[in-house]
Design a protein around this motif. Structure first.
Motif, PDB file in Angstrom:
ATOM      1  N   ARG A  19       0.837  -1.210   0.000  1.00 21.96           N
ATOM      2  CA  ARG A  19       0.000   0.000   0.000  1.00 21.96           C
ATOM      3  C   ARG A  19       0.868   1.255   0.000  1.00 21.96           C
ATOM      4  NH1 ARG A  19      -5.007   1.503   3.951  1.00 21.96           N
ATOM      5  NH2 ARG A  19      -5.125   3.694   3.390  1.00 21.96           N
ATOM      6  N   ARG A  20       1.873   1.273   0.883  1.00 24.76           N
ATOM      7  CA  ARG A  20       2.776   2.430   0.952  1.00 24.76           C
ATOM      8  C   ARG A  20       3.512   2.645  -0.371  1.00 24.76           C
ATOM      9  NH1 ARG A  20       3.963   0.082   5.976  1.00 24.76           N
ATOM     10  NH2 ARG A  20       5.989  -0.621   5.179  1.00 24.76           N
ATOM     11  N   PHE A  21       3.883   1.553  -1.049  1.00 19.83           N
ATOM     12  CA  PHE A  21       4.558   1.661  -2.337  1.00 19.83           C
ATOM     13  C   PHE A  21       3.675   2.403  -3.343  1.00 19.83           C
ATOM     14  CE2 PHE A  21       5.045  -0.005  -6.644  1.00 19.83           C
ATOM     15  CZ  PHE A  21       6.367   0.321  -6.906  1.00 19.83           C
ATOM     16  N   TYR A  22       2.426   1.979  -3.484  1.00 23.76           N
ATOM     17  CA  TYR A  22       1.535   2.619  -4.456  1.00 23.76           C
ATOM     18  C   TYR A  22       1.176   4.048  -4.046  1.00 23.76           C
ATOM     19  CZ  TYR A  22       1.216  -1.637  -7.145  1.00 23.76           C
ATOM     20  OH  TYR A  22       1.531  -2.721  -7.930  1.00 23.76           O
ATOM     21  N   GLU A  23       1.039   4.275  -2.757  1.00 20.86           N
ATOM     22  CA  GLU A  23       0.774   5.638  -2.295  1.00 20.86           C
ATOM     23  C   GLU A  23       1.972   6.548  -2.577  1.00 20.86           C
ATOM     24  OE1 GLU A  23      -2.506   5.002   1.225  1.00 20.86           O
ATOM     25  OE2 GLU A  23      -0.396   4.846   1.781  1.00 20.86           O
ATOM     26  N   ALA A  24       3.195   6.016  -2.487  1.00 15.95           N
ATOM     27  CA  ALA A  24       4.392   6.796  -2.796  1.00 15.95           C
ATOM     28  C   ALA A  24       4.435   7.182  -4.273  1.00 15.95           C
ATOM     29  CB  ALA A  24       5.648   6.013  -2.416  1.00 15.95           C
ATOM     30  N   LEU A  25       3.759   6.403  -5.119  1.00 16.66           N
ATOM     31  CA  LEU A  25       3.652   6.740  -6.540  1.00 16.66           C
ATOM     32  C   LEU A  25       2.589   7.809  -6.795  1.00 16.66           C
ATOM     33  CD1 LEU A  25       3.779   3.177  -8.168  1.00 16.66           C
ATOM     34  CD2 LEU A  25       5.628   4.864  -8.031  1.00 16.66           C
ATOM     35  N   GLY A  26       1.849   8.169  -5.737  1.00 14.62           N
ATOM     36  CA  GLY A  26       0.814   9.185  -5.879  1.00 14.62           C
ATOM     37  C   GLY A  26      -0.588   8.621  -5.991  1.00 14.62           C
ATOM     38  N   TRP A  27      -0.731   7.301  -5.927  1.00 13.55           N
ATOM     39  CA  TRP A  27      -2.052   6.675  -5.996  1.00 13.55           C
ATOM     40  C   TRP A  27      -2.762   6.891  -4.656  1.00 13.55           C
ATOM     41  CZ3 TRP A  27      -2.385   1.535  -9.107  1.00 13.55           C
ATOM     42  CH2 TRP A  27      -1.674   1.676 -10.300  1.00 13.55           C
ATOM     43  N   ARG A  28      -4.058   7.071  -4.701  1.00 13.64           N
ATOM     44  CA  ARG A  28      -4.850   7.315  -3.492  1.00 13.64           C
ATOM     45  C   ARG A  28      -5.907   6.229  -3.316  1.00 13.64           C
ATOM     46  NH1 ARG A  28      -1.100   9.373  -1.975  1.00 13.64           N
ATOM     47  NH2 ARG A  28      -0.483  11.492  -2.394  1.00 13.64           N
ATOM     48  N   THR A  29      -6.182   5.929  -2.049  1.00 18.51           N
ATOM     49  CA  THR A  29      -7.178   4.924  -1.704  1.00 18.51           C
ATOM     50  C   THR A  29      -8.072   5.454  -0.597  1.00 18.51           C
ATOM     51  OG1 THR A  29      -7.535   2.643  -0.950  1.00 18.51           O
ATOM     52  CG2 THR A  29      -5.643   3.795  -0.030  1.00 18.51           C
ATOM     53  N   GLY A  30      -9.251   4.922  -0.526  1.00 16.57           N
ATOM     54  CA  GLY A  30     -10.156   5.253   0.563  1.00 16.57           C
ATOM     55  C   GLY A  30     -10.136   4.193   1.650  1.00 16.57           C
ATOM     56  N   ALA A  31      -9.265   3.202   1.498  1.00 24.07           N
ATOM     57  CA  ALA A  31      -9.194   2.106   2.468  1.00 24.07           C
ATOM     58  C   ALA A  31      -8.674   2.615   3.807  1.00 24.07           C
ATOM     59  CB  ALA A  31      -8.294   0.992   1.938  1.00 24.07           C
ATOM     60  N   VAL A  37      -8.546  -5.514   2.083  1.00 26.64           N
ATOM     61  CA  VAL A  37      -8.263  -5.239   0.674  1.00 26.64           C
ATOM     62  C   VAL A  37      -8.092  -3.736   0.508  1.00 26.64           C
ATOM     63  CG1 VAL A  37      -9.063  -5.491  -1.699  1.00 26.64           C
ATOM     64  CG2 VAL A  37      -9.722  -7.200  -0.001  1.00 26.64           C
ATOM     65  N   VAL A  38      -7.119  -3.348  -0.317  1.00 27.16           N
ATOM     66  CA  VAL A  38      -6.874  -1.935  -0.597  1.00 27.16           C
ATOM     67  C   VAL A  38      -7.141  -1.715  -2.083  1.00 27.16           C
ATOM     68  CG1 VAL A  38      -5.169  -0.081  -0.608  1.00 27.16           C
ATOM     69  CG2 VAL A  38      -5.151  -1.772   1.227  1.00 27.16           C
ATOM     70  N   PHE A  39      -8.078  -0.812  -2.385  1.00 25.01           N
ATOM     71  CA  PHE A  39      -8.446  -0.524  -3.765  1.00 25.01           C
ATOM     72  C   PHE A  39      -7.866   0.826  -4.192  1.00 25.01           C
ATOM     73  CE2 PHE A  39     -11.869  -3.226  -2.166  1.00 25.01           C
ATOM     74  CZ  PHE A  39     -11.949  -4.182  -3.173  1.00 25.01           C
ATOM     75  N   PHE A  40      -7.328   0.853  -5.409  1.00 28.89           N
ATOM     76  CA  PHE A  40      -6.848   2.081  -6.021  1.00 28.89           C
ATOM     77  C   PHE A  40      -7.564   2.266  -7.350  1.00 28.89           C
ATOM     78  CE2 PHE A  40      -3.183   0.748  -3.468  1.00 28.89           C
ATOM     79  CZ  PHE A  40      -2.873   1.918  -2.800  1.00 28.89           C
ATOM     80  N   GLN A  41      -8.111   3.442  -7.578  1.00 28.36           N
ATOM     81  CA  GLN A  41      -8.711   3.771  -8.873  1.00 28.36           C
ATOM     82  C   GLN A  41      -7.579   4.180  -9.797  1.00 28.36           C
ATOM     83  OE1 GLN A  41     -12.226   3.605  -9.355  1.00 28.36           O
ATOM     84  NE2 GLN A  41     -11.606   3.637 -11.494  1.00 28.36           N
ATOM     85  N   ALA A  42      -7.463   3.519 -10.935  1.00 29.92           N
ATOM     86  CA  ALA A  42      -6.404   3.801 -11.906  1.00 29.92           C
ATOM     87  C   ALA A  42      -7.064   4.078 -13.252  1.00 29.92           C
ATOM     88  CB  ALA A  42      -5.431   2.634 -11.999  1.00 29.92           C
ATOM     89  N   GLY A  43      -7.498   5.316 -13.436  1.00 29.99           N
ATOM     90  CA  GLY A  43      -8.259   5.634 -14.645  1.00 29.99           C
ATOM     91  C   GLY A  43      -9.597   4.922 -14.608  1.00 29.99           C
TER      92      GLY A  43
END
Length: 64
Positions: A19-31, A37-43
């Protein structure tokens, strides 16, 4: 019919680290912290991170 991928689920060994890896890329989650489960909207697609062992159990396969 136009084919497309709308959901990708990744089984990960360490959910919080992933989760921290994807958040460091700028991805956001509401989890919330501690969610299974951690969901990221990607387009138009959703990327889901799920604990690998739990994903294997849910899919009725061995985690190997």
């Amino acid at each position: 019919m136009k084919q497309r991928v709308s959901l990708i689920t990744l089984g990960v060994a360490d959910l919080e680290r992933s989760r921290r890896f994807y958040e460091a890329l700028g991805w956001r989650t509401g989890a919330e912290p501690g969610d299974d489960v951690v969901f990221f909207q990607a387009g138009e697609m959703v990327v889901a991170l799920w604990n690998r062992a739990r994903l294997a159990e849910d899919s009725c396969v061995e985690d190997g």
